[in-house]
Scaffold this motif. Structure first.
Motif, PDB file in Angstrom:
ATOM      1  N   TRP A 167       0.816  -1.147  -0.067  1.00  0.00           N
ATOM      2  CA  TRP A 167       0.160  -0.005   0.034  1.00  0.00           C
ATOM      3  C   TRP A 167       0.749   1.196   0.077  1.00  0.00           C
ATOM      4  CZ3 TRP A 167      -0.041  -3.568   4.063  1.00  0.00           C
ATOM      5  CH2 TRP A 167      -1.184  -4.623   4.160  1.00  0.00           C
ATOM      6  N   VAL A 168       0.445   2.316  -0.517  1.00  0.00           N
ATOM      7  CA  VAL A 168       1.198   3.534  -0.677  1.00  0.00           C
ATOM      8  C   VAL A 168       0.084   4.619  -0.339  1.00  0.00           C
ATOM      9  CG1 VAL A 168       2.389   5.062  -1.920  1.00  0.00           C
ATOM     10  CG2 VAL A 168       2.886   2.880  -2.256  1.00  0.00           C
ATOM     11  N   GLN A 169       0.301   5.492   0.579  1.00  0.00           N
ATOM     12  CA  GLN A 169      -0.575   6.830   0.861  1.00  0.00           C
ATOM     13  C   GLN A 169       0.097   7.709   0.097  1.00  0.00           C
ATOM     14  OE1 GLN A 169      -1.446   5.924   5.591  1.00  0.00           O
ATOM     15  NE2 GLN A 169      -1.433   7.981   4.777  1.00  0.00           N
ATOM     16  N   VAL A 170      -0.882   8.526  -0.681  1.00  0.00           N
ATOM     17  CA  VAL A 170      -0.544   9.872  -1.101  1.00  0.00           C
ATOM     18  C   VAL A 170      -1.234  10.918  -0.317  1.00  0.00           C
ATOM     19  CG1 VAL A 170      -0.227   9.016  -3.532  1.00  0.00           C
ATOM     20  CG2 VAL A 170      -2.463   9.476  -3.101  1.00  0.00           C
ATOM     21  N   GLY A 171      -0.410  11.247   0.725  1.00  0.00           N
ATOM     22  CA  GLY A 171      -0.760  12.112   1.676  1.00  0.00           C
ATOM     23  C   GLY A 171      -1.073  11.733   2.992  1.00  0.00           C
ATOM     24  N   GLU A 173      -3.530  12.209   6.242  1.00  0.00           N
ATOM     25  CA  GLU A 173      -4.589  12.798   7.392  1.00  0.00           C
ATOM     26  C   GLU A 173      -5.169  14.206   6.459  1.00  0.00           C
ATOM     27  OE1 GLU A 173      -4.249  10.948  11.884  1.00  0.00           O
ATOM     28  OE2 GLU A 173      -3.544  12.966  11.258  1.00  0.00           O
ATOM     29  N   THR A 174      -5.402  13.969   5.410  1.00  0.00           N
ATOM     30  CA  THR A 174      -5.535  15.057   4.171  1.00  0.00           C
ATOM     31  C   THR A 174      -7.079  15.348   4.294  1.00  0.00           C
ATOM     32  OG1 THR A 174      -5.876  13.602   2.514  1.00  0.00           O
ATOM     33  CG2 THR A 174      -3.783  14.588   2.655  1.00  0.00           C
ATOM     34  N   ASN A 175      -7.530  15.695   5.529  1.00  0.00           N
ATOM     35  CA  ASN A 175      -8.896  16.156   6.089  1.00  0.00           C
ATOM     36  C   ASN A 175      -9.360  17.328   5.019  1.00  0.00           C
ATOM     37  OD1 ASN A 175      -8.370  14.201   8.036  1.00  0.00           O
ATOM     38  ND2 ASN A 175      -9.860  15.286   9.345  1.00  0.00           N
ATOM     39  N   ASP A 176      -8.489  18.325   4.734  1.00  0.00           N
ATOM     40  CA  ASP A 176      -8.762  19.544   3.680  1.00  0.00           C
ATOM     41  C   ASP A 176      -7.623  19.601   2.897  1.00  0.00           C
ATOM     42  OD1 ASP A 176      -9.904  21.774   2.983  1.00  0.00           O
ATOM     43  OD2 ASP A 176      -9.011  23.045   4.482  1.00  0.00           O
ATOM     44  N   LYS A 211      -1.636  -0.819  -3.647  1.00  0.00           N
ATOM     45  CA  LYS A 211      -2.999  -0.115  -3.506  1.00  0.00           C
ATOM     46  C   LYS A 211      -2.738   1.227  -3.135  1.00  0.00           C
ATOM     47  CE  LYS A 211      -5.613  -4.251  -3.059  1.00  0.00           C
ATOM     48  NZ  LYS A 211      -6.691  -5.060  -2.188  1.00  0.00           N
ATOM     49  N   VAL A 212      -3.341   2.390  -3.584  1.00  0.00           N
ATOM     50  CA  VAL A 212      -3.185   3.729  -3.395  1.00  0.00           C
ATOM     51  C   VAL A 212      -4.392   4.322  -2.268  1.00  0.00           C
ATOM     52  CG1 VAL A 212      -2.850   6.092  -4.227  1.00  0.00           C
ATOM     53  CG2 VAL A 212      -1.831   4.395  -5.691  1.00  0.00           C
ATOM     54  N   ILE A 213      -3.676   4.707  -1.367  1.00  0.00           N
ATOM     55  CA  ILE A 213      -4.507   5.065  -0.259  1.00  0.00           C
ATOM     56  C   ILE A 213      -4.756   6.671  -0.154  1.00  0.00           C
ATOM     57  CG2 ILE A 213      -4.990   5.122   2.283  1.00  0.00           C
ATOM     58  CD1 ILE A 213      -3.313   2.612   2.415  1.00  0.00           C
ATOM     59  N   VAL A 214      -6.026   7.046   0.000  1.00  0.00           N
ATOM     60  CA  VAL A 214      -6.360   8.657   0.434  1.00  0.00           C
ATOM     61  C   VAL A 214      -6.673   8.398   2.035  1.00  0.00           C
ATOM     62  CG1 VAL A 214      -7.728  10.630   0.036  1.00  0.00           C
ATOM     63  CG2 VAL A 214      -6.976   9.312  -1.724  1.00  0.00           C
ATOM     64  N   SER A 234     -16.051  13.965  -7.752  1.00  0.00           N
ATOM     65  CA  SER A 234     -16.490  14.999  -8.948  1.00  0.00           C
ATOM     66  C   SER A 234     -15.261  15.506  -9.954  1.00  0.00           C
ATOM     67  CB  SER A 234     -16.913  15.846  -8.338  1.00  0.00           C
ATOM     68  OG  SER A 234     -18.119  15.878  -7.487  1.00  0.00           O
ATOM     69  N   ASN A 235     -14.051  15.363  -9.166  1.00  0.00           N
ATOM     70  CA  ASN A 235     -12.774  15.833  -9.791  1.00  0.00           C
ATOM     71  C   ASN A 235     -12.171  15.000 -10.303  1.00  0.00           C
ATOM     72  OD1 ASN A 235     -12.792  19.086  -9.581  1.00  0.00           O
ATOM     73  ND2 ASN A 235     -13.819  18.215  -7.533  1.00  0.00           N
ATOM     74  N   GLY A 236     -12.486  13.657 -10.450  1.00  0.00           N
ATOM     75  CA  GLY A 236     -11.655  12.551 -11.136  1.00  0.00           C
ATOM     76  C   GLY A 236     -10.552  12.059 -10.418  1.00  0.00           C
ATOM     77  N   ALA A 237     -10.735  11.964  -9.118  1.00  0.00           N
ATOM     78  CA  ALA A 237      -9.417  11.573  -8.365  1.00  0.00           C
ATOM     79  C   ALA A 237      -9.344  10.003  -8.401  1.00  0.00           C
ATOM     80  CB  ALA A 237      -9.632  12.062  -7.137  1.00  0.00           C
ATOM     81  N   LYS A 238      -8.372   9.503  -8.408  1.00  0.00           N
ATOM     82  CA  LYS A 238      -7.927   8.020  -8.634  1.00  0.00           C
ATOM     83  C   LYS A 238      -7.233   7.510  -7.447  1.00  0.00           C
ATOM     84  CE  LYS A 238      -5.240   8.807 -12.339  1.00  0.00           C
ATOM     85  NZ  LYS A 238      -4.441   8.669 -13.687  1.00  0.00           N
ATOM     86  N   TYR A 239      -7.721   6.599  -6.881  1.00  0.00           N
ATOM     87  CA  TYR A 239      -7.315   5.717  -5.779  1.00  0.00           C
ATOM     88  C   TYR A 239      -8.006   4.686  -5.364  1.00  0.00           C
ATOM     89  CZ  TYR A 239     -11.633   7.318  -3.475  1.00  0.00           C
ATOM     90  OH  TYR A 239     -12.906   7.716  -3.316  1.00  0.00           O
ATOM     91  N   ASP A 240      -7.365   3.570  -4.485  1.00  0.00           N
ATOM     92  CA  ASP A 240      -7.856   2.344  -4.246  1.00  0.00           C
ATOM     93  C   ASP A 240      -8.508   2.153  -3.040  1.00  0.00           C
ATOM     94  OD1 ASP A 240      -6.662   1.271  -6.904  1.00  0.00           O
ATOM     95  OD2 ASP A 240      -4.833   1.587  -5.895  1.00  0.00           O
ATOM     96  N   VAL A 241      -8.085   2.635  -2.134  1.00  0.00           N
ATOM     97  CA  VAL A 241      -8.614   2.649  -0.668  1.00  0.00           C
ATOM     98  C   VAL A 241      -8.544   3.657  -0.025  1.00  0.00           C
ATOM     99  CG1 VAL A 241      -7.906   1.482   1.535  1.00  0.00           C
ATOM    100  CG2 VAL A 241      -6.994   0.318  -0.669  1.00  0.00           C
ATOM    101  N   ILE A 242      -9.763   3.813   0.868  1.00  0.00           N
ATOM    102  CA  ILE A 242      -9.970   5.003   1.848  1.00  0.00           C
ATOM    103  C   ILE A 242      -9.384   4.712   3.105  1.00  0.00           C
ATOM    104  CG2 ILE A 242     -11.793   6.363   2.992  1.00  0.00           C
ATOM    105  CD1 ILE A 242     -13.460   5.832   0.513  1.00  0.00           C
TER     106      ILE A 242
END
Length: 348
Positions: A167-171, A173-176, A211-214, A234-242
């Motif tokens: 797994w790889v997180q991109v960011g 705790e990106t709440n905002d 797997k990419v995590i947001v 809505s803005n077309g973000a790509k990721y695999d896992v929340i």
């Protein structure tokens, strides 16, 4: 240092009303990746370990025998190690070399690996998402390139050392959003989504099966997660896992209520977005060990129960931090350097 993990409901109602719509159709969802393993992930972020070792701190099992820290985690029933990455930290802990060294140790123990990119020189969390100094004057286009280059550089170094993260997180705790102000989601959701995609594409180019995590904090806060992931969709973000953090200390509720709200949120994320979910950070005060044991056991059970078997795992944040290490008190070791009963739940 306690403010490092202090999670806030800082997105006010006015923010929640911001429109995240886009007139252009959203791109198709990315092709699902094939899982490396279907085993439930149980583990910990122990990114402090090399710094603690350098300070002469030792770790002991329940009988008082000294053990290497990662091997101790494995002996407690954990199968996963999470490691944070900073861009140009000072001192150099959590830079590329330090992360790779720790990842090699984890790999040699047969542990699964999660890499957590903060895209900052220091802590990134709900209250601060500071650009690295070297990126400070970059616009959105420059930041997207920097994200891609940094992500590629670190992952290629892992690959060169025969380490394959699952797994790889991109960011973090990106709440905002991240990389404020340019990627602040409440004012530029499109920009944040583009940053995620820059990270996603870089990850997949090096490790197509990862797997990419947001990742957001406050896993019990469904309104926050709907706001964010509606906006990203809505803005077309790509990721695999929340990914979610869950700290009852900051939930203003009992752990039982926090866990139930988190389960409800996980099931809603699966239903609403069709994504897998994962608890990538948990923690409770070290001196509430019996309660913490029940908390961990319950959230593992609840995550395993997520609909369509889409609950991937539960990770503790820095359990080996003890004796008021840098002021952090939500670890799960006692002041003599031994794991408390809280961690017994990982062996169940």
């Amino acid at each position: 240092m306690m403010n490092l993990k202090r999670h806030f409901h800082f997105l006010m109602a006015s923010v929640l009303l911001i429109s995240c719509s886009n007139n252009t159709p959203a791109p198709a969802e990315p092709t699902p990746v094939t899982p490396i393993t279907s085993t439930f992930a149980k583990g910990a972020d122990i990114s402090w370990i090399t710094e603690m070792e350098a300070k002469g701190i030792k770790f002991y099992n329940a009988t008082g025998s000294q053990m290497e820290g990662m091997a101790l985690m494995k002996s407690l029933g954990m199968n996963t190690i999470r490691l944070r990455v900073w861009v140009n930290p000072s001192p150099s802990y959590n830079d590329k070399a330090d992360v790779v060294a720790k990842a090699i140790r984890a790999k040699n123990l047969g542990m699964r690996i999660m890499i957590d990119f903060h895209y900052s020189d220091n802590w990134a969390d709900p209250g601060k998402q500071t650009k690295p100094a070297a990126w400070a004057n970059m616009d959105l286009a420059g930041l997207k390139t920097a994200i891609a280059n940094h992500t590629t550089d670190v992952l290629n170094e892992l690959k060169k050392n025969n380490v394959t993260p699952e797994w790889v997180q991109v960011g973090n705790e990106t709440n905002d959003g991240m990389l404020w102000p340019t990627g602040r989601a409440s004012t530029n959701m499109s920009g944040f989504a583009q940053m995620i995609n820059a990270g996603y594409d870089a990850v997949k180019a090096v490790f197509p099966q990862a797997k990419v995590i947001v990742h957001l904090a406050n896993g019990y806060d469904n309104s926050l997660f709907r706001w964010m992931f509606d906006g990203l969709k809505s803005n077309g973000a790509k990721y695999d896992v929340i990914g979610m953090s869950l700290y009852p200390t900051w939930a203003n509720s009992t752990w039982q209520v926090a866990n139930q709200n988190c389960l409800n949120n996980m099931n809603d994320m699966v239903s609403r977005y069709g994504k897998e979910v994962m608890i990538v950070e948990i923690g409770m005060p070290w001196d509430q060990a019996t309660e913490c044991q029940a908390f961990i056991k319950d959230i593992i059970t609840k995550t395993k129960s997520v609909s369509s078997s889409k609950g991937l795992g539960v990770l503790y944040w820095e359990p080996q931090a003890y004796n008021n290490w840098v002021g952090y008190t939500l670890g799960a070791f006692d002041n003599s350097g031994k794991p408390t009963v809280a961690l017994n739940s990982f062996a169940d």
